[in-house]
Structure formats: structure tokens, C-alpha cells
Design a protein around this motif. Structure first.
Motif: not given
Length: 258
Positions: A99-107, A138-149, A191-195
Motif C-alpha cells: 500500500a502506498v500513501l500520498l502525503s505532504i512534506v513535513n506534515v 510539496t504543493q502541486f502546481h494547482e495550489f497557486i490557482p486554487m488560492i488565486a482564482g 517517508p520518501i520526500t519529493i519536491g
């Protein structure tokens, strides 16, 4: 050929995980609350993580599962912890090997409710008898328009001061998740960490998005209050030594515009 199940496979990250499994020649199922359309290369199963309804059917014959579920609102947050317990218990009974879980950097450093719920979800995975891997991104690219839009429609676009982001493309995230799902190695303790490939200020990213989207909102700088603001100002959302992604924010914006 591996039989994979992507939980949350219709979401922003989940859709890319499904595509990545298919591109590598594997069979994929998707578990969602509402099922899916027939006539595709992907089996869709309707199930509810909180109640457990439909999980046994979806997991029957599955080799690996990838969990991309989200629960940012108070009403959906229970899916993270209790949903993970039901999912992994059923998966263990079905003989799922990984089982593989997607999580967030330094959650684990975040003091706000959403991150605390994600950390509890991680703990469920860490304590599972199944071979489990956690990939923090880290945050997805989509995070920026989610805030700004939404804010731009009111005429103002927030650019948080003293804040930087290392956004990553969901295709790169999917590549990492499927690599882990198909790995022949045992899971590491941590955890494996990617940015993403680049670090930018919030102001820079917002201005890039404004130009690409044609928004007429006024970019306004202000400090983000609360625990999330402190987390971002401390740079806890960044992993500059773990750059994994190759698709930059500029590339993603250009593709989105097309």
C-alpha cells in the motif's frame, strides 16, 4: 502485470497515477464514492472508505494500492484516519501485498487541523501489517490557482509575504508513486520526500499565474496568519535537497493555457 487499485483515482493526483500505471502496461482499478463511467481501460468501483461498503469487492485480486485521498474540509476529514483503517484492514484480508500513501512534506510539523488529520492517516499506514510506503510531496502546481482564482474574482489576488513554494507537477508525483508501488525493495523506515524542480516566492508565482490566466485582479501582499502562515514562513513546505520533479511551473502554466 500488476493489478493496481488507485483510491481517489478521479482526483487531481489520482488521475495521473491511473495514467502512469496504464502507460507502464499494468491493469488499474479506481475506487471512488460515486463509481465511474464504463467503457474505458479502467475498472471503476463504488465504495465508501468511512463505512467500508464496497471495499472488499474493489480490493479482490489487487496486488498494490495507491491512496491519493484528500479531506481538506471538516466534513470530509474523517476519510483520512477512519477511512485508512477500513481500507488497510480490508486490503490485508484480501492479500494486497503493498500500500502506498500520498502525503505532504513535513506534515508532522504542521499545527493546523488538516495536516494533523493527514499525519494521523500516515500513522495508520505506518502501523499496518501490509508493506506500506509513504511519499510526501510539496504543493502541486494547482495550489497557486486554487488560492488565486477565487480571490481574483473579487478583484484581489493574495501573495503571501515571506513565503516560498516548491510546487510540483502531479505527473511527476504519479511517477514517484508508481515507482514505489512497483519497487522490489522493502519499504524504508522514513517517508520518501519529493519536491518540485524550482523554488519561487509566492509573489513570483502569483504574478506568473496572473499573466498566464489574464486575470485583472490586483496582486496584494499580506502575511498569512495562523499555524499555516508560520509553517510556510518557516520554509517547512520546502525540500530543496529533494528535487524530484522536472516539469516547472512555467511549463505547466503554458500547457494549461493551451
Amino acid at each position: 502485470m500488476v493489478q493496481a487499485l488507485v483510491v481517489g483515482g478521479t482526483g487531481v493526483a489520482g488521475r495521473q497515477v491511473v495514467k502512469e500505471f496504464l502507460a507502464r502496461g499494468h491493469s488499474v482499478r479506481v475506487l471512488t464514492r460515486h463509481g465511474g463511467a464504463p467503457g474505458t481501460d479502467v475498472e471503476h468501483f463504488q465504495g465508501d472508505l468511512v463505512t467500508g461498503v464496497g471495499l472488499a469487492e474493489a480490493l479482490d485480486g489487487v496486488d498494490v494500492l495507491v491512496d491519493t485521498t484528500d479531506g481538506k474540509t471538516r466534513g470530509t476529514r474523517s476519510v483520512l484516519e477512519s477511512g485508512a483503517k477500513n481500507l488497510l484492514a480490508t486490503a490485508d484480508g484480501a492479500g494486497v501485498r503493498r500500500a502506498v500513501l500520498l502525503s505532504i512534506v513535513n506534515v508532522d510539523l504542521g499545527g493546523f487541523a488538516y495536516y494533523q488529520a493527514k499525519r494521523r492517516q500516515e500513522l495508520v499506514y505506518e502501523n499496518s501489517p501490509i508493506d506500506t510506503w509513504i511519499v510526501r510531496a510539496t504543493q502541486f502546481h494547482e495550489f497557486i490557482p486554487m488560492i488565486a482564482g477565487p480571490a481574483s474574482r473579487a478583484g484581489l489576488i493574495p501573495a503571501f509575504t515571506k513565503t516560498r513554494f516548491q510546487t510540483i507537477d502531479t505527473r511527476d508525483v504519479a511517477h514517484a508513486l508508481v515507482d514505489v508501488a512497483l519497487s522490489t525493495e522493502s519499504a524504508p523506515e522514513d517517508p520518501i520526500t519529493i519536491g518540485g524542480p524550482e523554488v519561487h516566492t509566492a509573489d513570483d508565482l502569483i504574478k506568473k499565474w496572473k499573466k498566464a490566466s489574464g486575470s485583472h485582479g490586483l496582486v496584494t501582499k499580506f502575511p498569512l496568519p495562523g499555524a499555516l502562515g508560520k509553517f510556510l514562513r518557516d520554509g517547512s513546505n520546502l525540500v530543496p535537497d529533494n528535487k524530484f520533479g522536472t516539469i516547472t511551473f512555467d511549463q505547466w502554466l503554458a500547457e494549461s493555457a493551451r
